[in-house]
Design a protein around this motif. Structure first.
Motif, short mmCIF file in Angstrom:
data_model
loop_
_atom_site.label_atom_id
_atom_site.label_comp_id
_atom_site.label_asym_id
_atom_site.label_seq_id
_atom_site.Cartn_x
_atom_site.Cartn_y
_atom_site.Cartn_z
N VAL A 124 0.83 -1.21 0.00
CA VAL A 124 0.00 0.00 0.00
C VAL A 124 0.86 1.26 0.00
N ALA A 125 1.97 1.23 0.77
CA ALA A 125 2.75 2.44 0.98
C ALA A 125 3.52 2.87 -0.27
N GLN A 126 4.09 1.93 -1.01
CA GLN A 126 4.91 2.33 -2.16
C GLN A 126 4.11 3.05 -3.24
N PRO A 127 2.95 2.52 -3.69
CA PRO A 127 2.16 3.31 -4.66
C PRO A 127 1.70 4.65 -4.10
N ALA A 128 1.39 4.67 -2.80
CA ALA A 128 0.93 5.93 -2.20
C ALA A 128 2.03 6.98 -2.19
N VAL A 129 3.26 6.57 -1.86
CA VAL A 129 4.38 7.52 -1.85
C VAL A 129 4.68 8.01 -3.26
N GLY A 130 4.64 7.11 -4.24
CA GLY A 130 4.87 7.54 -5.61
C GLY A 130 3.81 8.51 -6.10
N HIS A 131 2.56 8.22 -5.78
CA HIS A 131 1.46 9.11 -6.19
C HIS A 131 1.60 10.47 -5.51
N ALA A 132 1.92 10.47 -4.22
CA ALA A 132 2.03 11.74 -3.49
C ALA A 132 3.21 12.57 -3.97
N SER A 133 4.34 11.92 -4.27
CA SER A 133 5.51 12.69 -4.71
C SER A 133 5.30 13.27 -6.10
#
Length: 320
Positions: free
Chosen positions: A85-94
């Protein structure tokens, strides 16, 4: 002649804003070798931390904290579950970050700090538990929580680290595959360095002489425990240095707005003259209504057709 006209037509269309800024030609940033290495060093530091943790973590949990191999192996289960969950979320947010410090650097800083704190808590968990009067169960929970935070931070650091390298090293004939290959090469170099460091006598340099193994350790003498602490201290030092270098070398990240990475059309002399010869009405505004954009596109197409309709010069007369 026709090649020059075609090139002038393409650059004139870019000048007239018939294409969006993100679609226009871009000029690659001049990045020296040292700066390039600093932007790629995050991959090496992350891989170093992974290899170091894999080398010493299970022996410490089994031999130092007397956990069974089954329970100790669970320390590697939490990170993949969180990363889904965290990796796609960090990529989307950045990608959508609008901070004045840039899109990638705020995430590099936060995740780097989280990884450093996690590494140090794992390294000094026994001393921390002794000072706070914790029992063995509290120490085990602390090690699991700190290692999970450190492991997840290492995983997530690859997202803004690789994206920053793509943002600032791409272009100028360098494809995305080329940047990925460089980043992966640094990762493999970091893993190799970790394996070499794991076999070196680091405890004499990076571990205090007073560090002792946890009480009741079944198979971890003081020398092995000091090596465990020293290797994690070296990982912390390498990671902090790599993240700092990437933050400094990636300073241009804060000056480029989202979606417009150093867009600057390269106009040759012929295209510049052709663009200057156009009437003011031929230049469409950068932003406007759909009708204005359509009108600007039509004017640009007419100008391009007029350039291409120029008759070629007559051939030279044949010799008698």
């Amino acid at each position: 002649f026709f090649h020059s006209l075609t090139r002038a037509t393409v650059t004139t269309r870019a000048t007239c804003n018939c294409r969006r800024p993100s679609q226009a030609s871009t000029r690659p940033m001049a990045v020296g070798r040292l700066r390039r290495a600093c932007l790629l060093l995050t991959g090496a530091a992350v891989e170093f931390g992974w290899a170091a943790g894999e080398t010493v973590m299970i022996p410490h949990l089994v031999g130092g904290l007397n956990l069974s191999a089954t329970i100790a192996g669970l320390v590697y289960v939490l990170n993949p579950c969180i990363g889904l969950v965290a990796q796609p979320a960090v990529g989307h947010a950045s990608d959508r970050c609008t901070s004045r410090f840039g899109r990638r650097r705020p995430f590099l800083l936060f995740l780097g700090l989280l990884a450093v704190v996690g590494l140090q808590v794992v390294a000094w968990s026994h001393e921390l538990a002794g000072r706070l009067g914790w029992g063995r169960q509290s120490e085990v929970v602390t090690v699991f929580a700190a290692f999970t935070a450190m492991d997840c931070a290492h995983d997530l650091l690859l997202v803004p680290g690789r994206a920053l390298a793509h943002d600032l090293l791409g272009g100028g004939g360098r494809t995305a595959e080329s940047v990925d290959a460089d980043f992966t090469a640094f990762q493999m170099a970091g893993r190799l360095l970790a394996l070499l460091a794991g076999s070196a006598p680091l405890e004499a340099l990076l571990s205090p002489r007073g560090a002792t193994a946890p009480a009741g350790a079944s198979a971890e003498p003081d020398g092995s425990y000091r090596h465990f602490v020293a290797l994690l201290n070296l990982s912390t030092l390498f990671l902090a240095s790599a993240v700092t270098a990437a933050l400094v070398a990636g300073a241009a990240d804060s000056h480029a707005p989202t979606g417009e990475r150093h867009a600057a059309p390269l106009l040759p002399a012929a295209a510049s003259e052709a663009a200057s010869a156009l009437p003011p009405s031929a230049v469409a505004p950068a932003a406007g209504t759909e009708e204005e954009e359509a009108a600007g596109t039509a004017v640009c197409e007419e100008a391009a057709e007029s350039l291409l309709s120029v008759a070629p010069p007559p051939p030279p007369p044949s010799p008698a």
